[in-house]
Design a protein around this motif. Sequence first.
Motif, PDB file in Angstrom:
ATOM      1  N   ARG A 126       0.855  -1.194   0.000  1.00  0.00           N
ATOM      2  CA  ARG A 126       0.000   0.000   0.000  1.00  0.00           C
ATOM      3  C   ARG A 126       0.880   1.229   0.000  1.00  0.00           C
ATOM      4  NH1 ARG A 126      -2.269   3.651   3.910  1.00  0.00           N
ATOM      5  NH2 ARG A 126      -4.302   4.409   3.238  1.00  0.00           N
ATOM      6  N   LEU A 127       0.554   2.175  -0.881  1.00  0.00           N
ATOM      7  CA  LEU A 127       1.215   3.476  -0.908  1.00  0.00           C
ATOM      8  C   LEU A 127       0.151   4.540  -0.652  1.00  0.00           C
ATOM      9  CD1 LEU A 127       3.455   3.148  -4.106  1.00  0.00           C
ATOM     10  CD2 LEU A 127       4.142   2.856  -1.718  1.00  0.00           C
ATOM     11  N   PRO A 128       0.366   5.426   0.312  1.00  0.00           N
ATOM     12  CA  PRO A 128      -0.603   6.505   0.532  1.00  0.00           C
ATOM     13  C   PRO A 128      -0.545   7.518  -0.612  1.00  0.00           C
ATOM     14  CG  PRO A 128       1.268   6.740   2.020  1.00  0.00           C
ATOM     15  CD  PRO A 128       1.464   5.457   1.261  1.00  0.00           C
TER      16      PRO A 128
ATOM     17  N   VAL B  64       7.850   4.977  -4.739  1.00  0.00           N
ATOM     18  CA  VAL B  64       8.871   3.936  -4.621  1.00  0.00           C
ATOM     19  C   VAL B  64       9.972   4.398  -5.554  1.00  0.00           C
ATOM     20  CG1 VAL B  64       9.456   1.522  -5.029  1.00  0.00           C
ATOM     21  CG2 VAL B  64       7.180   2.124  -4.143  1.00  0.00           C
ATOM     22  N   PRO B  65      11.172   4.676  -5.032  1.00  0.00           N
ATOM     23  CA  PRO B  65      12.226   5.234  -5.883  1.00  0.00           C
ATOM     24  C   PRO B  65      12.693   4.266  -6.970  1.00  0.00           C
ATOM     25  CG  PRO B  65      13.081   4.750  -3.690  1.00  0.00           C
ATOM     26  CD  PRO B  65      11.614   4.472  -3.657  1.00  0.00           C
TER      27      PRO B  65
ATOM     28  N   GLY C 207      -2.126   5.024  -9.872  1.00  0.00           N
ATOM     29  CA  GLY C 207      -0.740   5.460  -9.783  1.00  0.00           C
ATOM     30  C   GLY C 207      -0.081   5.384 -11.141  1.00  0.00           C
ATOM     31  N   VAL C 208       1.212   5.639 -11.140  1.00  0.00           N
ATOM     32  CA  VAL C 208       1.991   5.598 -12.369  1.00  0.00           C
ATOM     33  C   VAL C 208       3.228   4.750 -12.136  1.00  0.00           C
ATOM     34  CG1 VAL C 208       3.279   6.953 -14.074  1.00  0.00           C
ATOM     35  CG2 VAL C 208       1.195   7.896 -13.056  1.00  0.00           C
TER      36      VAL C 208
ATOM     37  N   ILE D 271       7.558   3.903  -8.896  1.00  0.00           N
ATOM     38  CA  ILE D 271       6.096   3.985  -8.817  1.00  0.00           C
ATOM     39  C   ILE D 271       5.724   5.227  -8.031  1.00  0.00           C
ATOM     40  CG2 ILE D 271       4.000   2.863  -7.954  1.00  0.00           C
ATOM     41  CD1 ILE D 271       5.508   0.185  -8.192  1.00  0.00           C
ATOM     42  N   THR D 272       4.706   5.933  -8.507  1.00  0.00           N
ATOM     43  CA  THR D 272       4.136   7.076  -7.798  1.00  0.00           C
ATOM     44  C   THR D 272       2.651   6.829  -7.611  1.00  0.00           C
ATOM     45  OG1 THR D 272       5.733   8.565  -8.852  1.00  0.00           O
ATOM     46  CG2 THR D 272       3.811   9.576  -7.805  1.00  0.00           C
TER      47      THR D 272
END
Length: 140
Positions: A56-58, A63-64, A82-83, A109-110
């Motif tokens: 999970r990403l808020p 993620v670099p 996201g992208v 990932i963003t």
Amino acid sequence: MNAVGMNTGDVNTADEPTARLLADLDQYLDQAVGDQRGALWRLAEPARQLDANLIRLPPGAEVPVHMEPDVDVLLLAVGGHGVLHTDTGPVELSTHTLAWLPHGSRRSITAGPDGLAYVTVHRARTGLRIRPPAGAQQAS
């Protein structure tokens, strides 16, 4: 769930492998709070041939740039948007989109404004490490 929020499932102690339900991923996503990020669930079955994670990403989290030099990874978006940034350009991720990340490929990932949740699946191996690409500066 164990102390860090990971459900390892019921361990099968029989000699024969048994197919079974491992997790309801929606429950893990529903229990995530605020800006919680990272692995909400991990496959932890003994003698498995695969690794899998629910990540999970808020909103707006990143993620670099990194690469996995040894294993291909499947990434399945299960919530939000996201992208996925690749060397050939951005790839939009939304619920139920599936991306292949071949070993050796660079990516980042963003998460979008509502965050992003995704499952990764890859061949299991001892000592799996995600490494930054050659020439990338590591954070300290």
